[in-house]
Design a protein around this motif. Structure first.
Motif, short mmCIF file in Angstrom:
data_model
loop_
_atom_site.label_atom_id
_atom_site.label_comp_id
_atom_site.label_asym_id
_atom_site.label_seq_id
_atom_site.Cartn_x
_atom_site.Cartn_y
_atom_site.Cartn_z
N PRO A 187 0.81 -1.22 0.00
CA PRO A 187 0.00 0.00 0.00
C PRO A 187 0.84 1.27 0.00
CG PRO A 187 -0.91 -1.60 1.54
CD PRO A 187 0.40 -2.16 1.07
N GLN A 188 1.98 1.23 0.69
CA GLN A 188 2.82 2.43 0.80
C GLN A 188 3.32 2.90 -0.57
OE1 GLN A 188 3.04 -0.28 2.63
NE2 GLN A 188 2.71 0.37 4.76
N GLU A 189 3.54 1.95 -1.50
CA GLU A 189 4.01 2.33 -2.84
C GLU A 189 2.98 3.14 -3.60
OE1 GLU A 189 6.32 -0.87 -5.05
OE2 GLU A 189 5.46 -2.05 -3.40
N PHE A 190 1.73 3.08 -3.15
CA PHE A 190 0.65 3.79 -3.83
C PHE A 190 0.03 4.87 -2.94
CE2 PHE A 190 1.19 -0.19 -6.00
CZ PHE A 190 1.03 0.12 -7.32
N GLY A 191 0.80 5.30 -1.96
CA GLY A 191 0.37 6.40 -1.10
C GLY A 191 -0.69 6.03 -0.08
N LEU A 192 -0.83 4.75 0.24
CA LEU A 192 -1.81 4.30 1.22
C LEU A 192 -1.12 3.80 2.48
CD1 LEU A 192 -4.14 2.29 -1.20
CD2 LEU A 192 -4.47 4.62 -0.36
N GLY A 193 -1.87 3.72 3.57
CA GLY A 193 -1.33 3.26 4.84
C GLY A 193 -1.38 1.75 4.97
#
Length: 282
Positions: A187-193
């Protein structure tokens, strides 16, 4: 900028990394013209790769010929002789020969790529002549002999049928179909937590079941659909089929995908509810 990103900028989106394949292609001189055989089962996806490779590698000149294109009959022209009579003019070169001759001319001074597409439509004599050109760097055509520069000319071949065997032996082959159903994204790679982890796991299971192989840009658009619009299994089916080129519609609607689709919607609802609670302050 990575090769993968440069290919995407020129129209070919993929999760696969072609750096090693191209390092092999551009390794020690092969003793003939460098030839790249673009293989795969996705039809015009091969064409997209062949068209993108010249731009991604920064080639100064990029020429293209499609053997499936039917050429109109050459016009009958005449030239006036000194005595006032007329004689038939030399017929113009076929489009394939024009592209090849131009590629050879450009390659005399600058890096040039010549893409020959739909080679299965070229007759056997033409493929034999092409093999001679690749092998010896010389084209003996109607316009006279021309030579291809072995360092500055790259020939890219695309065919829906196996290549003429001697020609295939001169080529380095790459496979262009999307091969990885899940690239292990977080998720972090796509700006999510980290709270989106369960949704990513559900999507991974769905891609495995459906056999889909989304690229990163397709997946990013799908995530936006999930966040903004998808609220049911039917919505999800539309978004998946609309965004992912490799998504098979029949398989997506098959019973074996039903549980995976339901799980994605379940995890999406949980994520959206948790976000609303956070925004509401409790």
């Amino acid at each position: 900028m990575s090769l993968r990103r440069r290919l995407a900028d020129h129209g070919f989106d993929s999760n696969d990394d072609y750096d090693f394949a191209l390092a092999c292609l551009f390794g020690p001189p092969p003793g003939h013209l460098r030839v790249l055989h673009v293989d795969g089962a996705e039809g015009r996806r091969k064409t997209a790769f062949a068209q993108a490779i010249g731009g991604a590698l920064g080639y100064a000149h990029r020429l293209y010929h499609d053997f499936s294109t039917v050429e109109p009959p050459a016009p009958v022209l005449a030239v006036k002789l000194d005595d006032g009579s007329e004689a038939p003019a030399e017929p113009p070169l076929p489009a394939f020969e024009r592209a090849l001759v131009e590629a050879c001319a450009y390659a005399e001074s600058e890096p040039t790529v010549l893409v020959l597409d739909q080679l299965q439509h070229a007759d056997f004599a033409r493929q034999q002549a092409l093999h001679h050109f690749v092998r010896h760097g010389e084209w003996l055509g109607a316009g006279g002999p021309v030579s291809g520069h072995r360092e500055r000319l790259l020939v890219v071949l695309v065919s829906e049928a196996p290549l003429y065997h001697p020609l295939a032996q001169c080529a380095f082959r790459v496979w262009t179909d999307a091969q990885r159903a899940w690239a292990g994204w977080t998720p972090q790679e796509f700006g999510l937590g980290v709270e989106a982890g369960a949704l990513f796991d559900a999507l991974a299971a769905l891609f495995e079941t459906s056999g889909a192989a989304p690229t990163s840009s397709e997946f990013r658009l799908l995530l936006d659909d999930l966040a903004q619009r998808v609220r049911s299994v039917e919505h999800l089916r539309h978004a998946l089929f609309g965004r992912i080129e490799t998504m098979d519609r029949a398989r997506l609607n098959a019973p074996e995908c039903a549980a995976a689709l339901e799980r994605v919607i379940f995890e999406l609802e949980r994520l959206l509810i948790s976000e609303r609670i956070e925004l509401g302050g409790g």
